[in-house]
Design a protein around this motif. Structure first.
Motif, PDB file in Angstrom:
ATOM      1  N   GLN A  67       0.883  -1.158   0.000  1.00  0.00           N
ATOM      2  CA  GLN A  67       0.000   0.000   0.000  1.00  0.00           C
ATOM      3  C   GLN A  67       0.918   1.204   0.000  1.00  0.00           C
ATOM      4  O   GLN A  67       1.982   1.170   0.636  1.00  0.00           O
ATOM      5  CB  GLN A  67      -0.913  -0.017   1.224  1.00  0.00           C
ATOM      6  CG  GLN A  67      -1.930  -1.145   1.148  1.00  0.00           C
ATOM      7  CD  GLN A  67      -2.232  -1.755   2.495  1.00  0.00           C
ATOM      8  OE1 GLN A  67      -1.526  -1.539   3.470  1.00  0.00           O
ATOM      9  NE2 GLN A  67      -3.277  -2.551   2.544  1.00  0.00           N
ATOM     10  N   ASP A  68       0.531   2.234  -0.697  1.00  0.00           N
ATOM     11  CA  ASP A  68       1.419   3.384  -0.882  1.00  0.00           C
ATOM     12  C   ASP A  68       1.999   3.919   0.417  1.00  0.00           C
ATOM     13  O   ASP A  68       3.195   4.187   0.504  1.00  0.00           O
ATOM     14  CB  ASP A  68       0.694   4.512  -1.630  1.00  0.00           C
ATOM     15  CG  ASP A  68       0.446   4.172  -3.093  1.00  0.00           C
ATOM     16  OD1 ASP A  68       1.076   3.222  -3.615  1.00  0.00           O
ATOM     17  OD2 ASP A  68      -0.385   4.860  -3.712  1.00  0.00           O
ATOM     18  N   ALA A  69       1.175   4.060   1.440  1.00  0.00           N
ATOM     19  CA  ALA A  69       1.660   4.624   2.705  1.00  0.00           C
ATOM     20  C   ALA A  69       2.730   3.731   3.331  1.00  0.00           C
ATOM     21  O   ALA A  69       3.736   4.223   3.849  1.00  0.00           O
ATOM     22  CB  ALA A  69       0.502   4.816   3.679  1.00  0.00           C
ATOM     23  N   PHE A  70       2.543   2.415   3.269  1.00  0.00           N
ATOM     24  CA  PHE A  70       3.521   1.497   3.858  1.00  0.00           C
ATOM     25  C   PHE A  70       4.798   1.437   3.026  1.00  0.00           C
ATOM     26  O   PHE A  70       5.900   1.359   3.581  1.00  0.00           O
ATOM     27  CB  PHE A  70       2.922   0.106   4.035  1.00  0.00           C
ATOM     28  CG  PHE A  70       1.855   0.048   5.085  1.00  0.00           C
ATOM     29  CD1 PHE A  70       2.069   0.551   6.364  1.00  0.00           C
ATOM     30  CD2 PHE A  70       0.625  -0.521   4.805  1.00  0.00           C
ATOM     31  CE1 PHE A  70       1.083   0.493   7.334  1.00  0.00           C
ATOM     32  CE2 PHE A  70      -0.367  -0.588   5.770  1.00  0.00           C
ATOM     33  CZ  PHE A  70      -0.140  -0.082   7.038  1.00  0.00           C
ATOM     34  N   ILE A  71       4.662   1.474   1.724  1.00  0.00           N
ATOM     35  CA  ILE A  71       5.856   1.474   0.859  1.00  0.00           C
ATOM     36  C   ILE A  71       6.662   2.744   1.109  1.00  0.00           C
ATOM     37  O   ILE A  71       7.884   2.707   1.254  1.00  0.00           O
ATOM     38  CB  ILE A  71       5.461   1.332  -0.626  1.00  0.00           C
ATOM     39  CG1 ILE A  71       4.879  -0.063  -0.876  1.00  0.00           C
ATOM     40  CG2 ILE A  71       6.660   1.586  -1.539  1.00  0.00           C
ATOM     41  CD1 ILE A  71       4.229  -0.230  -2.237  1.00  0.00           C
ATOM     42  N   ALA A 107      18.809  -9.170  10.043  1.00  0.00           N
ATOM     43  CA  ALA A 107      17.477  -8.962  10.620  1.00  0.00           C
ATOM     44  C   ALA A 107      16.484  -8.636   9.508  1.00  0.00           C
ATOM     45  O   ALA A 107      16.855  -8.157   8.436  1.00  0.00           O
ATOM     46  CB  ALA A 107      17.497  -7.836  11.644  1.00  0.00           C
ATOM     47  N   PHE A 108      15.228  -8.890   9.801  1.00  0.00           N
ATOM     48  CA  PHE A 108      14.114  -8.560   8.931  1.00  0.00           C
ATOM     49  C   PHE A 108      13.285  -7.514   9.670  1.00  0.00           C
ATOM     50  O   PHE A 108      12.901  -7.714  10.819  1.00  0.00           O
ATOM     51  CB  PHE A 108      13.292  -9.820   8.647  1.00  0.00           C
ATOM     52  CG  PHE A 108      12.038  -9.594   7.850  1.00  0.00           C
ATOM     53  CD1 PHE A 108      12.074  -8.942   6.633  1.00  0.00           C
ATOM     54  CD2 PHE A 108      10.824 -10.060   8.319  1.00  0.00           C
ATOM     55  CE1 PHE A 108      10.912  -8.743   5.889  1.00  0.00           C
ATOM     56  CE2 PHE A 108       9.659  -9.867   7.585  1.00  0.00           C
ATOM     57  CZ  PHE A 108       9.705  -9.217   6.371  1.00  0.00           C
ATOM     58  N   VAL A 109      13.051  -6.368   9.040  1.00  0.00           N
ATOM     59  CA  VAL A 109      12.274  -5.274   9.622  1.00  0.00           C
ATOM     60  C   VAL A 109      10.987  -5.155   8.818  1.00  0.00           C
ATOM     61  O   VAL A 109      11.033  -5.088   7.588  1.00  0.00           O
ATOM     62  CB  VAL A 109      13.064  -3.945   9.577  1.00  0.00           C
ATOM     63  CG1 VAL A 109      12.219  -2.806  10.121  1.00  0.00           C
ATOM     64  CG2 VAL A 109      14.371  -4.075  10.351  1.00  0.00           C
ATOM     65  N   ALA A 110       9.841  -5.138   9.518  1.00  0.00           N
ATOM     66  CA  ALA A 110       8.569  -5.155   8.797  1.00  0.00           C
ATOM     67  C   ALA A 110       7.607  -4.100   9.322  1.00  0.00           C
ATOM     68  O   ALA A 110       7.642  -3.717  10.492  1.00  0.00           O
ATOM     69  CB  ALA A 110       7.930  -6.535   8.905  1.00  0.00           C
ATOM     70  N   LEU A 111       6.750  -3.645   8.412  1.00  0.00           N
ATOM     71  CA  LEU A 111       5.655  -2.748   8.744  1.00  0.00           C
ATOM     72  C   LEU A 111       4.532  -3.007   7.764  1.00  0.00           C
ATOM     73  O   LEU A 111       4.751  -3.577   6.702  1.00  0.00           O
ATOM     74  CB  LEU A 111       6.100  -1.282   8.680  1.00  0.00           C
ATOM     75  CG  LEU A 111       6.733  -0.829   7.382  1.00  0.00           C
ATOM     76  CD1 LEU A 111       6.068   0.431   6.893  1.00  0.00           C
ATOM     77  CD2 LEU A 111       8.208  -0.559   7.640  1.00  0.00           C
ATOM     78  N   GLY A 112       3.332  -2.658   8.147  1.00  0.00           N
ATOM     79  CA  GLY A 112       2.206  -2.883   7.254  1.00  0.00           C
ATOM     80  C   GLY A 112       1.016  -3.440   7.997  1.00  0.00           C
ATOM     81  O   GLY A 112       0.876  -3.262   9.200  1.00  0.00           O
ATOM     82  N   SER A 113       0.176  -4.166   7.260  1.00  0.00           N
ATOM     83  CA  SER A 113      -1.022  -4.736   7.860  1.00  0.00           C
ATOM     84  C   SER A 113      -0.744  -6.157   8.337  1.00  0.00           C
ATOM     85  O   SER A 113       0.111  -6.848   7.787  1.00  0.00           O
ATOM     86  CB  SER A 113      -2.176  -4.732   6.852  1.00  0.00           C
ATOM     87  OG  SER A 113      -1.879  -5.590   5.772  1.00  0.00           O
TER      88      SER A 113
END
Length: 167
Positions: free
Chosen positions: A42-46, A96-102
């Motif tokens: 999603q644009d905001a998360f990207i 490490a893996f860094v994540a954000l989103g739904s």
């Protein structure tokens, strides 16, 4: 890093959360230099993922003098197969893996990382959008065990014994 210049003009609160996450990663063991960033498509998360990339490259790494971002992987939360995203994350062998989103797509990513790669939850750091006890419970205790991140109130958390625990 206490005197970080605000380099993200978009959202100072988001930037502060990202800086907190960088601090959390810097205090982890083993030391983290190379990361892969993942996010929902999603644009905001990207956009936020690339903001984190800028901050990590400037202030990340074990000594706060800049870390390496090996890839930014965005996934379709409703994809029929997550294998291509897992291959992109895994091929770099990040520290490490860094994540954000739904939570919807992230749960699928974590299940597959846990099952088919050497990247486990204790190497995963997440933004507040992924601090969800419901997701952790539905994904299975071992899938998220050891994952760390920042809550929406700015506190560090870790998943221990299947429970999101503020530390």
């Amino acid at each position: 890093m206490n005197s970080v210049q605000h380099i993200l003009n978009d959202d100072v609160l988001l930037e502060e959360e990202m800086i907190q996450l960088i601090h959390l990663i810097q205090h982890s063991r083993p030391k983290v230099n190379d990361i892969v960033i993942g996010c929902s498509r999603q644009d905001a998360f990207i956009h936020a993922a690339y903001q984190f990339k800028v901050l990590w490259e400037q202030y990340g790494g074990p000594f706060g003098d800049g870390g390496h971002v090996l890839d930014v992987v965005d996934w379709n939360s409703r994809s029929k197969s997550f294998n291509k995203y897992i291959r992109r994350i895994e091929r770099h062998a990040p520290d490490a893996f860094v994540a954000l989103g739904s939570t919807e797509g992230f749960a699928q990513i974590m299940r597959r990382l846990h099952r088919v790669t050497e990247i486990k939850a204790h190497q995963t750091f997440v933004m507040s959008t992924l601090a969800s006890q419901t997701m952790i419970t539905s994904g299975g205790m071992f899938v998220f065990e050891g994952m760390r991140g920042i809550t929406k109130f700015g506190h560090d958390f870790v998943v221990a014994h299947g429970v999101l625990t503020v530390v």
